[in-house]
Design a protein around this motif. Structure first.
Motif, PDB file in Angstrom:
ATOM      1  N   GLU A  15      -3.533   1.162   6.633  1.00  0.00           N
ATOM      2  CA  GLU A  15      -2.832   0.156   7.452  1.00  0.00           C
ATOM      3  C   GLU A  15      -2.983  -1.233   6.847  1.00  0.00           C
ATOM      4  N   ALA A  16      -4.152  -1.518   6.286  1.00  0.00           N
ATOM      5  CA  ALA A  16      -4.357  -2.815   5.625  1.00  0.00           C
ATOM      6  C   ALA A  16      -3.438  -2.950   4.403  1.00  0.00           C
ATOM      7  N   ILE A  17      -3.231  -1.851   3.667  1.00  0.00           N
ATOM      8  CA  ILE A  17      -2.322  -1.885   2.514  1.00  0.00           C
ATOM      9  C   ILE A  17      -0.913  -2.225   2.999  1.00  0.00           C
ATOM     10  N   ARG A  18      -0.496  -1.574   4.083  1.00  0.00           N
ATOM     11  CA  ARG A  18       0.852  -1.821   4.605  1.00  0.00           C
ATOM     12  C   ARG A  18       1.005  -3.283   5.058  1.00  0.00           C
ATOM     13  N   ALA A  19      -0.034  -3.801   5.730  1.00  0.00           N
ATOM     14  CA  ALA A  19       0.043  -5.186   6.226  1.00  0.00           C
ATOM     15  C   ALA A  19       0.034  -6.182   5.067  1.00  0.00           C
ATOM     16  N   ALA A  20      -0.834  -5.966   4.090  1.00  0.00           N
ATOM     17  CA  ALA A  20      -0.920  -6.916   2.966  1.00  0.00           C
ATOM     18  C   ALA A  20       0.384  -6.930   2.168  1.00  0.00           C
ATOM     19  N   ALA A  21       1.042  -5.776   2.108  1.00  0.00           N
ATOM     20  CA  ALA A  21       2.301  -5.688   1.355  1.00  0.00           C
ATOM     21  C   ALA A  21       3.388  -6.571   1.958  1.00  0.00           C
ATOM     22  N   GLN A  22       3.236  -6.901   3.248  1.00  0.00           N
ATOM     23  CA  GLN A  22       4.240  -7.751   3.920  1.00  0.00           C
ATOM     24  C   GLN A  22       3.945  -9.242   3.752  1.00  0.00           C
ATOM     25  N   ALA A  23       2.771  -9.576   3.249  1.00  0.00           N
ATOM     26  CA  ALA A  23       2.407 -10.997   3.127  1.00  0.00           C
ATOM     27  C   ALA A  23       3.298 -11.673   2.090  1.00  0.00           C
ATOM     28  N   PRO A  24       3.599 -12.970   2.278  1.00  0.00           N
ATOM     29  CA  PRO A  24       4.457 -13.657   1.325  1.00  0.00           C
ATOM     30  C   PRO A  24       3.811 -13.806  -0.060  1.00  0.00           C
ATOM     31  N   ARG A  25       4.640 -13.863  -1.058  1.00  0.00           N
ATOM     32  CA  ARG A  25       4.232 -14.120  -2.447  1.00  0.00           C
ATOM     33  C   ARG A  25       3.175 -13.145  -2.954  1.00  0.00           C
ATOM     34  N   THR A  26       3.344 -11.874  -2.599  1.00  0.00           N
ATOM     35  CA  THR A  26       2.446 -10.849  -3.139  1.00  0.00           C
ATOM     36  C   THR A  26       3.234  -9.936  -4.074  1.00  0.00           C
ATOM     37  N   PRO A  27       2.534  -9.256  -4.973  1.00  0.00           N
ATOM     38  CA  PRO A  27       3.210  -8.233  -5.768  1.00  0.00           C
ATOM     39  C   PRO A  27       3.724  -7.098  -4.883  1.00  0.00           C
ATOM     40  N   ARG A  28       4.637  -6.305  -5.408  1.00  0.00           N
ATOM     41  CA  ARG A  28       5.083  -5.062  -4.760  1.00  0.00           C
ATOM     42  C   ARG A  28       3.871  -4.132  -4.677  1.00  0.00           C
ATOM     43  N   VAL A  29       3.735  -3.424  -3.569  1.00  0.00           N
ATOM     44  CA  VAL A  29       2.557  -2.577  -3.386  1.00  0.00           C
ATOM     45  C   VAL A  29       2.993  -1.118  -3.233  1.00  0.00           C
ATOM     46  N   VAL A  30       2.309  -0.225  -3.917  1.00  0.00           N
ATOM     47  CA  VAL A  30       2.534   1.219  -3.773  1.00  0.00           C
ATOM     48  C   VAL A  30       1.247   1.814  -3.215  1.00  0.00           C
ATOM     49  N   ALA A  31       1.346   2.467  -2.053  1.00  0.00           N
ATOM     50  CA  ALA A  31       0.138   2.958  -1.373  1.00  0.00           C
ATOM     51  C   ALA A  31      -0.173   4.400  -1.756  1.00  0.00           C
ATOM     52  N   THR A  32      -1.444   4.649  -2.039  1.00  0.00           N
ATOM     53  CA  THR A  32      -1.928   6.000  -2.340  1.00  0.00           C
ATOM     54  C   THR A  32      -3.062   6.356  -1.389  1.00  0.00           C
ATOM     55  N   PHE A  33      -2.939   7.521  -0.775  1.00  0.00           N
ATOM     56  CA  PHE A  33      -4.040   8.080   0.027  1.00  0.00           C
ATOM     57  C   PHE A  33      -4.956   8.842  -0.937  1.00  0.00           C
TER      58      PHE A  33
END
Ligand SMILES: [Zn+2]
Length: 412
Positions: free
Chosen positions: A160-178
């Protein structure tokens, strides 16, 4: 985003475009180049004179001071961590080894405690800051693994933290892995039966819930002599594949127990580490188009010999270079440092290292429109305050970025 095209000019452009590559120029370099960007997409790229002829005078224009490359893609990180393992690092400096430190309750389990105690907000905040620092180093895409919660609540908190951080402005694109199989949490025991039961719980319960909530694109498993067996990993990864996840594996970090073959058998997009791997394992990977993700910062921390890079070349395994950012064996966020060490310690060429952190890294994450600068690709790029791509792997320890764009927007 502006539908009006804008242009970036630069003295030297590394496109990483296979259509431009030649044996003498594997990076497809263009001197005195211009990139045209519309709505976050590269609409054209080529020699400046040619672009000016084709596009007339584009009103908005930015002059990059030196080299421009595709945005860097970090294909292996454990970035959503909290806490600090400096005492363990000290223990290692005094002679303790990784597997012994882990057995004594340090290592992954010490970060597990910190993650379990933290709120989603705390993890999100630590990860967002880390992503901003990565962007400042030229990184526009980051793969982020869970794997420090170990129980379902802790793992979901990280995802959930990965998903939330991915929405923050001026961040790199995020790919989540379990990272479904990383270590055994102490509360379930430590023997083979406990390991098998834990893997069954992941395969038959937790995986489908991660899928239902759309919390990850990939599932990963740590396959090694002191981690999970081939049989445990196979059960989890086969189920993950059925549920539609892409697969990645930690394989051969301390011993070759067949992880490379398992990655090939299941059609994983990558097998990572591979300090210990046989030619047969590499042949299987090459045939199944499984990329080798090399992690030179971890092997330096652990004073390990390099993976068999020459055999990878000979057998046609495509190489990726990643930071492995984690609080134990790669306490850094710097993909450029990993590139420097890949060249210095592993003997990769500069071109192999750069392709391994752009085009090949993007392919290992299943990203079709990232890692190359050409028509139709996402406008992810780094303008370096450096004259030449060989300089990227040379000035260690400082960021030499002038500006960084993700989809045409400045993120650093
Ligand atoms: Zn890892």
């Amino acid at each position: 985003m502006s539908p009006i095209p804008f242009a970036i000019t630069c003295p030297r452009l590394v496109t990483c475009d296979p259509a431009r590559a030649t044996p003498a120029d594997p990076l497809g370099v263009i001197d005195d180049a211009m990139i045209i960007i519309t709505d976050g997409i590269v609409t054209d790229a080529g020699p400046r004179a040619e672009m000016e002829q084709r596009w007339g005078s584009v009103a908005m224009r930015t002059e990059a001071p030196g080299l421009v490359t595709p945005g860097l893609v970090d294909a292996h990180t454990h970035a959503p961590w909290v806490g600090s393992r400096h005492l363990e690092y000290q223990a290692r400096l005094e002679g303790g080894d990784y597997e012994a430190i882990a057995k004594a309750g340090g290592g992954i389990v010490s970060t597990m405690r910190a993650v379990r105690e933290a709120s989603v907000e705390t993890i999100t905040s630590a990860l967002t800051k880390r992503l901003h620092r990565m962007a400042a180093l030229g990184v526009t895409t980051v793969e982020c693994k869970s794997g420090y919660g170990l129980d379902e609540a802790g793992e979901n908190k990280q995802l959930e933290a990965i998903r939330a951080a991915a929405q923050a402005p001026r961040t790199p694109r995020v790919v989540a892995t379990f990272l479904a199989l990383h270590a055994l949490p102490p509360e379930v025991g430590a023997d083979d039966a406990a390991r098998a039961a834990y893997a069954d719980d992941v395969a038959h319960g937790r995986l489908s819930r991660v899928a239902q909530h759309g919390l990850a694109r990939f599932v990963d498993a740590y396959v090694d002599r002191s981690a999970f067996s081939i049989a445990d990993a196979r059960r989890v990864l086969v189920r993950a594949k059925e549920l539609g996840f892409g697969l990645r594996l930690h394989a051969g970090q301390f011993a070759d127990i067949g992880g490379a073959q398992l990655a090939a058998e299941l059609g994983a997009l990558s097998a990572d580490h591979l300090e210990h791997v046989s030619d047969a394992g590499l042949e299987a990977m090459a045939k199944a188009n499984v990329r080798a993700v090399l992690l030179p910062i971890a092997s330096m921390t652990l004073k390990q010999a390099p993976p068999p890079v020459e055999a990878m070349r000979r057998l046609g395994v495509r190489m990726v270079v990643a930071s492995d950012a984690n609080p134990g064996t790669a306490p850094t966020e710097s993909l450029p440092l990993a590139l420097a060490l890949a060249v210095r310690n592993y003997g990769l060429t500069v071109a192999e290292a750069i392709l391994g952190a752009t085009r090949e890294a993007a392919a290992s994450l299943g990203l079709q429109a990232v890692g190359v600068i050409r028509h139709g690709m996402a406008a992810d790029l780094v303008a370096w305050d450096l004259p030449h791509e060989a300089a990227i792997v040379q000035p260690w320890g400082t960021s030499r970025v002038a500006f960084v764009h993700r989809e045409g927007q400045a993120i650093a």
